[in-house]
Design an enzyme around this catalytic site. Structure first.
Site, PDB file in Angstrom:
ATOM      1  N   GLN A  13      12.644   5.015  -4.769  1.00  0.00           N
ATOM      2  CA  GLN A  13      13.327   3.900  -4.073  1.00  0.00           C
ATOM      3  C   GLN A  13      13.310   2.639  -4.943  1.00  0.00           C
ATOM      4  O   GLN A  13      14.300   1.920  -5.027  1.00  0.00           O
ATOM      5  CB  GLN A  13      12.608   3.563  -2.772  1.00  0.00           C
ATOM      6  CG  GLN A  13      12.663   4.648  -1.735  1.00  0.00           C
ATOM      7  CD  GLN A  13      12.274   4.066  -0.373  1.00  0.00           C
ATOM      8  OE1 GLN A  13      12.981   3.238   0.171  1.00  0.00           O
ATOM      9  NE2 GLN A  13      11.151   4.502   0.161  1.00  0.00           N
ATOM     10  N   MET A  26       0.855  -1.192   0.000  1.00  0.00           N
ATOM     11  CA  MET A  26       0.000   0.000   0.000  1.00  0.00           C
ATOM     12  C   MET A  26       0.894   1.245   0.000  1.00  0.00           C
ATOM     13  O   MET A  26       0.465   2.335   0.406  1.00  0.00           O
ATOM     14  CB  MET A  26      -0.931  -0.010   1.211  1.00  0.00           C
ATOM     15  CG  MET A  26      -1.878  -1.206   1.187  1.00  0.00           C
ATOM     16  SD  MET A  26      -3.426  -0.930   2.056  1.00  0.00           S
ATOM     17  CE  MET A  26      -2.857  -0.645   3.703  1.00  0.00           C
ATOM     18  N   SER A  56       6.814  -0.590  10.060  1.00  0.00           N
ATOM     19  CA  SER A  56       5.433  -0.507   9.572  1.00  0.00           C
ATOM     20  C   SER A  56       5.208   0.905   9.057  1.00  0.00           C
ATOM     21  O   SER A  56       5.728   1.867   9.636  1.00  0.00           O
ATOM     22  CB  SER A  56       4.478  -0.775  10.742  1.00  0.00           C
ATOM     23  OG  SER A  56       3.185  -0.290  10.434  1.00  0.00           O
ATOM     24  N   SER A  57       4.426   1.011   7.987  1.00  0.00           N
ATOM     25  CA  SER A  57       4.139   2.359   7.464  1.00  0.00           C
ATOM     26  C   SER A  57       3.421   3.188   8.522  1.00  0.00           C
ATOM     27  O   SER A  57       3.550   4.407   8.577  1.00  0.00           O
ATOM     28  CB  SER A  57       3.273   2.265   6.212  1.00  0.00           C
ATOM     29  OG  SER A  57       3.875   1.391   5.295  1.00  0.00           O
ATOM     30  N   ARG A  58       2.657   2.530   9.399  1.00  0.00           N
ATOM     31  CA  ARG A  58       1.893   3.259  10.421  1.00  0.00           C
ATOM     32  C   ARG A  58       2.786   3.732  11.575  1.00  0.00           C
ATOM     33  O   ARG A  58       2.315   4.502  12.411  1.00  0.00           O
ATOM     34  CB  ARG A  58       0.747   2.398  10.959  1.00  0.00           C
ATOM     35  CG  ARG A  58      -0.401   2.262   9.954  1.00  0.00           C
ATOM     36  CD  ARG A  58      -1.610   1.597  10.591  1.00  0.00           C
ATOM     37  NE  ARG A  58      -2.793   1.667   9.770  1.00  0.00           N
ATOM     38  CZ  ARG A  58      -3.305   0.633   9.066  1.00  0.00           C
ATOM     39  NH1 ARG A  58      -2.709  -0.535   9.072  1.00  0.00           N
ATOM     40  NH2 ARG A  58      -4.403   0.790   8.351  1.00  0.00           N
ATOM     41  N   ASP A  95       8.275   9.294  -3.835  1.00  0.00           N
ATOM     42  CA  ASP A  95       9.427   8.753  -3.091  1.00  0.00           C
ATOM     43  C   ASP A  95       9.498   7.235  -3.234  1.00  0.00           C
ATOM     44  O   ASP A  95      10.580   6.663  -3.405  1.00  0.00           O
ATOM     45  CB  ASP A  95       9.281   9.037  -1.596  1.00  0.00           C
ATOM     46  CG  ASP A  95       9.773  10.416  -1.259  1.00  0.00           C
ATOM     47  OD1 ASP A  95      10.206  11.118  -2.188  1.00  0.00           O
ATOM     48  OD2 ASP A  95       9.698  10.776  -0.068  1.00  0.00           O
ATOM     49  N   ASP A  96       8.327   6.590  -3.162  1.00  0.00           N
ATOM     50  CA  ASP A  96       8.296   5.128  -3.299  1.00  0.00           C
ATOM     51  C   ASP A  96       8.895   4.735  -4.648  1.00  0.00           C
ATOM     52  O   ASP A  96       9.726   3.823  -4.737  1.00  0.00           O
ATOM     53  CB  ASP A  96       6.850   4.602  -3.230  1.00  0.00           C
ATOM     54  CG  ASP A  96       6.251   4.718  -1.832  1.00  0.00           C
ATOM     55  OD1 ASP A  96       7.009   4.956  -0.884  1.00  0.00           O
ATOM     56  OD2 ASP A  96       5.020   4.587  -1.716  1.00  0.00           O
ATOM     57  N   HIS A 152       9.387  -3.586   3.153  1.00  0.00           N
ATOM     58  CA  HIS A 152       8.928  -3.810   1.772  1.00  0.00           C
ATOM     59  C   HIS A 152      10.123  -4.099   0.859  1.00  0.00           C
ATOM     60  O   HIS A 152      10.063  -4.969  -0.007  1.00  0.00           O
ATOM     61  CB  HIS A 152       8.235  -2.556   1.219  1.00  0.00           C
ATOM     62  CG  HIS A 152       6.997  -2.149   1.958  1.00  0.00           C
ATOM     63  ND1 HIS A 152       6.930  -1.019   2.732  1.00  0.00           N
ATOM     64  CD2 HIS A 152       5.773  -2.730   2.022  1.00  0.00           C
ATOM     65  CE1 HIS A 152       5.704  -0.909   3.240  1.00  0.00           C
ATOM     66  NE2 HIS A 152       4.991  -1.932   2.833  1.00  0.00           N
ATOM     67  N   HIS A 179       9.103   0.996   3.242  1.00  0.00           N
ATOM     68  CA  HIS A 179      10.215   1.007   4.189  1.00  0.00           C
ATOM     69  C   HIS A 179      11.066  -0.238   3.926  1.00  0.00           C
ATOM     70  O   HIS A 179      10.759  -1.027   3.017  1.00  0.00           O
ATOM     71  CB  HIS A 179       9.700   1.064   5.637  1.00  0.00           C
ATOM     72  CG  HIS A 179       8.645   0.035   5.943  1.00  0.00           C
ATOM     73  ND1 HIS A 179       8.917  -1.320   5.969  1.00  0.00           N
ATOM     74  CD2 HIS A 179       7.323   0.160   6.217  1.00  0.00           C
ATOM     75  CE1 HIS A 179       7.816  -1.984   6.254  1.00  0.00           C
ATOM     76  NE2 HIS A 179       6.825  -1.120   6.396  1.00  0.00           N
ATOM     77  N   LYS A 196       5.001  -9.681   9.226  1.00  0.00           N
ATOM     78  CA  LYS A 196       4.527  -8.655  10.180  1.00  0.00           C
ATOM     79  C   LYS A 196       3.018  -8.809  10.385  1.00  0.00           C
ATOM     80  O   LYS A 196       2.532  -8.799  11.510  1.00  0.00           O
ATOM     81  CB  LYS A 196       4.891  -7.281   9.623  1.00  0.00           C
ATOM     82  CG  LYS A 196       4.188  -6.109  10.260  1.00  0.00           C
ATOM     83  CD  LYS A 196       4.873  -5.719  11.524  1.00  0.00           C
ATOM     84  CE  LYS A 196       4.168  -4.661  12.327  1.00  0.00           C
ATOM     85  NZ  LYS A 196       3.086  -3.957  11.758  1.00  0.00           N
TER      86      LYS A 196
HETATM   87  O1  PAF Z   1      -0.106  -5.789   3.726  1.00  0.00           O
HETATM   88  C1  PAF Z   1      -0.496  -4.886   2.960  1.00  0.00           C
HETATM   89  O2  PAF Z   1       0.204  -3.900   2.695  1.00  0.00           O
HETATM   90  C2  PAF Z   1      -1.893  -4.989   2.348  1.00  0.00           C
HETATM   91  O3  PAF Z   1      -2.783  -5.608   3.221  1.00  0.00           O
HETATM   92  C3  PAF Z   1      -1.894  -5.684   0.970  1.00  0.00           C
HETATM   93  C4  PAF Z   1      -1.430  -7.116   1.070  1.00  0.00           C
HETATM   94  C5  PAF Z   1      -0.990  -4.921   0.019  1.00  0.00           C
HETATM   95  C6  PAF Z   1      -3.306  -5.682   0.399  1.00  0.00           C
HETATM   96  O4  PAF Z   1      -3.808  -4.404   0.237  1.00  0.00           O
END
Ligand code: PAF
Length: 276
Positions: free
Chosen positions: A78, A27, A182-184, A74-75, A34, A31, A146
């Site tokens: 990278q 999404m 985590s992005s959050r 930015d994504d 990913h 980071h 995660k």
């Molecule tokens: O883990 C995530 O970032 C999301 O749940 C995913 C797998 C991309 C689905 O939207």
């Protein structure tokens, strides 16, 4: 690196590509976690496609869809630096046209834990991941541990629907002090980050404790420790069979045990897990 925004372009790109294709669904707000999935895909496949799509269907109305971090430029920078072959970044209307009426739901395993506290979540995830699989037709797809339950739910969907994609789970990437990336985490203040880092430390203690104290007592000890560390609320902290995510009555009955937690720091909900 090709940036693809429409299904028409994706189909023509996919028709030109031969050999194995790795898909890394994301999404965005990328980071190191990913990027580790992308690197794993490079080692396994001829081509790597990263999807970036903030999927509205997996957010409840009161959740953070609108404020979810979006850093598309930015994504892409990278990913380009890493030499990713293509980014699939559809719009919401490309993914969910006005008359969209279909959902993919895995029952059982998606009804516990996250499923209890975020009942809309997994149906949104399995629907979008299924669409991504149909659209990209990858040989392999990469998901981080995660969101451990998400990985297990997707494995189950792939098995039940005979989808010919190898789902590869990749280990959690943590910062130097153990906080799962985590992005959050972008929502956390510096003080919150210090508290958040305790989560992994607390989970690690469970492995040693569980042999002397038993599962139920350890779950209570962990919950107390999380609140004492400064978390404001615990949705769950529990030891489960790693494959089915069902509760376990004793360690003797299960070879692969996972400890999973979801806890709040103010409005921010964090999840983490470790293998026992
Ligand atoms: O883990 C995530 O970032 C999301 O749940 C995913 C797998 C991309 C689905 O939207």
């Amino acid at each position: 690196m090709k940036i693809i925004k429409t299904l028409k372009e994706l189909r023509s790109y996919r028709n030109e590509v031969s050999g194995s294709v790795g898909l890394v669904p994301t999404m965005g707000a990328l980071h190191e976690g990913h990027l580790s999935l992308v690197k794993k895909s490079f080692t396994d496949n001829n081509k790597t496609i990263v999807s970036i799509f903030v999927n509205p269907a997996q957010f409840a109305p009161h959740e953070d869809f609108d404020s979810y971090p979006r850093h598309f430029e930015d994504d892409c920078k990278q990913l380009e630096r890493l030499n990713v072959d293509a980014v699939w970044a559809p719009s919401v209307s490309e993914m969910y046209p006005k008359d969209f009426q279909t959902a993919v739901r895995v029952s059982g395993i998606s009804e516990v834990l996250e499923g209890e506290f975020r009942p809309h979540f997994f149906e949104g995830v399995t629907t979008i991941v299924n669409k991504l699989f149909m659209q990209v037709q990858p040989t392999r797809a990469y998901f981080g541990e995660k969101v451990f339950q998400q990985l297990q739910v997707i494995q189950k969907m792939v098995k039940d629907l005979n989808i010919s994609v190898h789902v590869i789970g990749c280990k959690i990437i943590r910062d130097a002090e153990g906080l799962a990336l985590s992005s959050r985490n972008a929502y956390l203040s510096d003080d919150d980050i210090q508290v958040a880092r305790q989560l992994n430390v607390i989970l690690k203690q469970a492995s040693a404790l569980v042999k002397e104290r038993g599962i139920q007592e350890v779950e209570l000890i962990l919950k107390d420790a999380i609140i004492t560390a400064g978390f404001t609320k615990v949705d769950y902290v529990t030891l489960r069979n790693a494959e089915t995510l069902r509760p376990i009555s004793s360690l003797q009955n299960c070879d692969d045990v996972r400890i999973l937690v979801a806890a709040y720091l103010g409005p921010v909900r964090l999840i983490d897990n470790i293998g026992l």
